[in-house]
Design an enzyme around this catalytic site. Structure first.
Site, mmCIF file in Angstrom:
data_model
loop_
_atom_site.group_PDB
_atom_site.id
_atom_site.type_symbol
_atom_site.label_atom_id
_atom_site.label_comp_id
_atom_site.label_asym_id
_atom_site.label_seq_id
_atom_site.Cartn_x
_atom_site.Cartn_y
_atom_site.Cartn_z
ATOM 1 N N ASP A 161 0.828 -1.207 0.000
ATOM 2 C CA ASP A 161 0.000 0.000 0.000
ATOM 3 C C ASP A 161 0.865 1.262 0.000
ATOM 4 O O ASP A 161 2.106 1.181 -0.006
ATOM 5 C CB ASP A 161 -0.926 -0.051 1.236
ATOM 6 C CG ASP A 161 -2.322 0.453 0.940
ATOM 7 O OD1 ASP A 161 -2.464 1.342 0.097
ATOM 8 O OD2 ASP A 161 -3.271 -0.039 1.586
ATOM 9 N N ASP A 219 -9.988 3.481 -3.380
ATOM 10 C CA ASP A 219 -10.692 2.272 -2.939
ATOM 11 C C ASP A 219 -12.110 2.187 -3.505
ATOM 12 O O ASP A 219 -12.856 3.171 -3.512
ATOM 13 C CB ASP A 219 -10.783 2.251 -1.409
ATOM 14 C CG ASP A 219 -9.430 2.025 -0.770
ATOM 15 O OD1 ASP A 219 -8.421 1.945 -1.495
ATOM 16 O OD2 ASP A 219 -9.387 1.938 0.473
HETATM 17 C C1 GLA Z 1 -5.886 1.317 1.534
HETATM 18 C C2 GLA Z 1 -5.997 0.363 0.367
HETATM 19 C C3 GLA Z 1 -7.136 -0.605 0.602
HETATM 20 C C4 GLA Z 1 -6.919 -1.368 1.890
HETATM 21 C C5 GLA Z 1 -6.707 -0.393 3.042
HETATM 22 C C6 GLA Z 1 -6.255 -1.097 4.309
HETATM 23 O O1 GLA Z 1 -6.993 2.138 1.632
HETATM 24 O O2 GLA Z 1 -6.174 1.064 -0.830
HETATM 25 O O3 GLA Z 1 -7.300 -1.488 -0.480
HETATM 26 O O4 GLA Z 1 -5.795 -2.205 1.742
HETATM 27 O O5 GLA Z 1 -5.703 0.587 2.725
HETATM 28 O O6 GLA Z 1 -6.066 -0.201 5.366
#
Ligand code: GLA
Length: 655
Positions: A161, A219
């Site tokens: 990430d 996301d």
């Molecule tokens: C970010 C990523 C997500 C998930 C969250 C976990 O937002 O883009 O896909 O992995 O972190 O905290």
């Protein structure tokens, strides 16, 4: 001896063959993984960091992959996301699995997943801490220590990430983990989760050198507007995707309850036509039959996992009615008719518009209803609100491009029919000696690119490598023909090659004492993939902005380059075979002066199009240039040569 044939395994082999024909740039990651988009599960969309994220969930998902047949249709990776570790490292600086969620540790979970014939994935962030407030220390400056720990646990996949990155350059951070993973010696799929946030250069421009897939969006949420928004960002980036390196518009929401079954079918169809990873994001231990039927549609999965590894592109889009087309290895096209509106509508296109012209009839298979129909060229359907109709479009009747091995020239070996599921009347069991071959003769009306798909079975556990030659020249040396699990299970390997007009020979010659695999057929499709559109706004822009404040552009906008000498737009253009082709540049120039630019291919000046006035900024014109491309990745750059800068640039159409 056999491993059971997974779709992924079969396609991996095919992907390798394609890469041999069209090599990646030397700097590419080339870890041999993710030859087709990864398929599996990740807990984030269903549990987040709640207490529902625990060992029982992960073990249960692995069990459910097996018990529901999800494993059999290709779902392979069982991945865990944020919050698996404690907020602090131990005295040795190692990450510590949360003992409440994972009382037996992570290696125990990985071992269990592996015992089911599946693979295990983990998560971290290229920063000082992961994303969630309840997260744990990220990998920044701990890359090798963390990679070593994961490798010791048997991790097969890392999602990395972008949170708490301390403003360190993204490329630097993601390369550091790439190299750390490589140093472990363990094959680990590397999933970059940078969300398309930084740059230029954007992650899709450098991602293939660094990882196996990269998030192109923020996301996803479990609702229609979020899902379709991800599509709109991702569907402009097709030229960056291919075997081993994929655009990732985020994980699936199917089964989480925020969308209708129709919308979830749309979700999966669009992910498949975009060759996106299929990572299930719902708790499949309690999946409904509807959810499973959506996730287990093998025709749709086959589009996603097609060995040619092309991401589909938009053919037309108007008023929320969108047509996507994806070239497939056997010459068919996957076509998605999408209706983004809230009332049903008819969506129409034609066979030639989706890139499969040249026949008097076509077969359409509806991949959701399974109905088959024929057409002379029109592709049209009533599409429900927020729905799709998804077709596989083939020229003529079934197997129109097929050459059966039992009708080919066989150097040493016999035609047999003592196994199941072959095509035609039999298959060739070549003698188990190096040098035994099967040679197909294929007539071509004109010279061009041929897409070749070879059906085979290898019931041993040993690779059966062979050289594949076209007209006497080896185009793939040592195509591996891996095990297909048993002699009744057939797989396909695909490659592209240059054909001459007239009769072409395709010879498959065993290179080891094991001989060839059993060979079933060769599908040969004489058709270069249709022209590929590269939207300017998806290319690298040195100085300038993406705008949408004039009429008539395609894609999501156009590039307004800065009015200075040297401002450029550069598109990464893929060629399956080397040779000359045409680049058509669509532009607008509302001034009264020419806006000349230098057009270079891989750094060499090819042309200096003038980009003459087009009357106003809403009026677009097209200039064509003949270019010579090398096999694989090419860079086509348009650079302004006057202080006025270039015209507004809409798109490049190559081929
Ligand atoms: C970010 C990523 C997500 C998930 C969250 C976990 O937002 O883009 O896909 O992995 O972190 O905290």
């Amino acid at each position: 001896m056999r491993r059971s044939l997974s779709v992924v395994a079969a396609l991996a082999l095919a992907g390798v063959a394609v890469v041999v024909v069209a090599p990646q740039p030397a700097a590419a990651l080339e870890n041999g993984l993710a030859r087709t988009p990864p398929m599996g599960f990740n807990n984030w969309n269903t549990t987040g960091c709640t207490s529902a994220f625990n060992e029982a969930l992960v073990l249960g998902v692995a069990d459910t992959f097996v018990s529901t047949g999800l494993k059999d249709v290709g779902y392979q990776y069982v991945n865990i996301d944020d919050c698996w570790a404690l907020p602090s490292r131990d005295g040795n600086g190692n990450l510590v699995p949360d003992p409440v969620r994972f009382p037996h540790g992570i290696k125990y979970v990985a071992d269990y997943v592996h015992s089911k014939g599946l693979k295990f994935g983990i998560y971290s962030s290229a920063g000082t801490k992961t994303c969630n407030v309840n997260g744990f220390p990220g990998g920044l400056n701990h890359e090798q220590q963390d990679a070593n720990l994961w490798a010791s646990w048997g991790v097969d996949y890392l999602k990395y990430d972008n949170c708490n990155n301390q403003d360190v350059d993204a490329l630097t951070r993601y390369k550091a983990m790439r190299d750390a993973l490589a140093n472990t010696g363990r094959p680990i799929v590397y999933s970059i989760c940078e969300w398309g946030r930084t740059g230029p250069p954007k992650v899709w421009e450098w991602g293939a050198d660094v990882g196996n897939l990269w998030r192109t969006t923020g996301d996803i949420s479990d609702n229609w507007s979020s899902m379709i928004g991800k599509v709109h960002t991702n569907d402009d980036l097709a030229q960056f995707a291919g075997p081993g390196h994929w655009n990732d518009p985020d994980m699936l929401e199917v089964g989480n309850g925020g969308m209708t079954a129709t919308e979830y079918r749309t979700h999966v169809s669009l992910w498949a036509v975009m060759a996106a990873p299929l990572l299930i994001g719902s708790d499949i231990r309690s999946a409904s039959s509807t959810t499973l039927s959506i996730l287990k549609n093998t025709d749709v999965i086959g589009v996603d996992q097609d060995p040619l590894g092309r991401q589909g592109t938009i053919v037309s889009a108007s008023g929320g009615l969108v047509v996507y087309s994806k070239a497939l290895a056997n010459g068919d096209r996957a076509v998605v008719l999408l209706n983004e509106n809230t009332t049903a509508a008819t969506v129409s296109t034609t066979a030639s518009a989706v890139g499969i012209g040249g026949s008097s009839t076509y077969t359409l298979k509806d991949l959701w209803s399974k109905a088959t129909s024929t057409t002379t060229g029109t592709i049209s359907a009533s599409v429900p609100a927020h729905g799709v109709v998804m077709y596989r479009v083939a020229r003529g009747g079934a197997n129109a491009n097929r050459h059966e091995a039992e009708a080919a020239t066989i150097s040493q070996g016999v035609v047999e029919s003592n196994h199941l599921n072959f095509s035609g009347t039999g298959f060739v069991n070549g003698d188990n000696v190096a040098g035994s071959y099967v040679e197909f003769a294929v007539d071509a009306a004109s010279a061009g690119t041929a897409l070749l798909s070879i059906g085979y079975a290898n019931g041993t556990t040993t690779n059966r490598p062979a050289d594949i030659s076209v007209n006497g020249t080896v185009v793939v040396a040592g195509s591996v023909f891996t095990s297909t699990g048993n002699w009744d299970t057939w797989a396909v390997t695909a490659l592209a090659a240059r054909f001459s007009a007239g009769t072409n020979t395709v010879r498959i010659t065993a290179t080891t004492a094991g001989g060839n695999p059993n060979l079933d057929y060769l599908d040969a499709v004489l058709s270069a993939p249709s022209p590929v559109v590269y939207q300017a706004e998806g290319c690298t822009v040195s100085q300038g902005v993406v705008e949408a404040n004039h009429l008539g552009y395609t894609g999501i906008g156009f590039v307004n380059t800065d009015n200075v000498v040297g401002s450029f737009v550069e598109c990464g253009v893929w060629a399956w075979v080397p040779g000359t082709t045409t680049v058509a540049i669509r532009f607008a120039n509302a001034t009264t002066a020419n806006r000349p630019m230098d057009l270079t291919v891989n750094g060499a000046l090819v042309a200096t199009p003038a980009f003459a006035p087009t009357a106003n900024w809403d009026t677009w014109s097209t200039t064509s240039v003949t270019v010579t491309l090398t096999a694989g990745a090419n860079r086509i750059r348009l650079t302004s040569t006057t202080v006025n800068g270039g015209p507004n640039l809409d798109k490049l159409t190559v081929g």
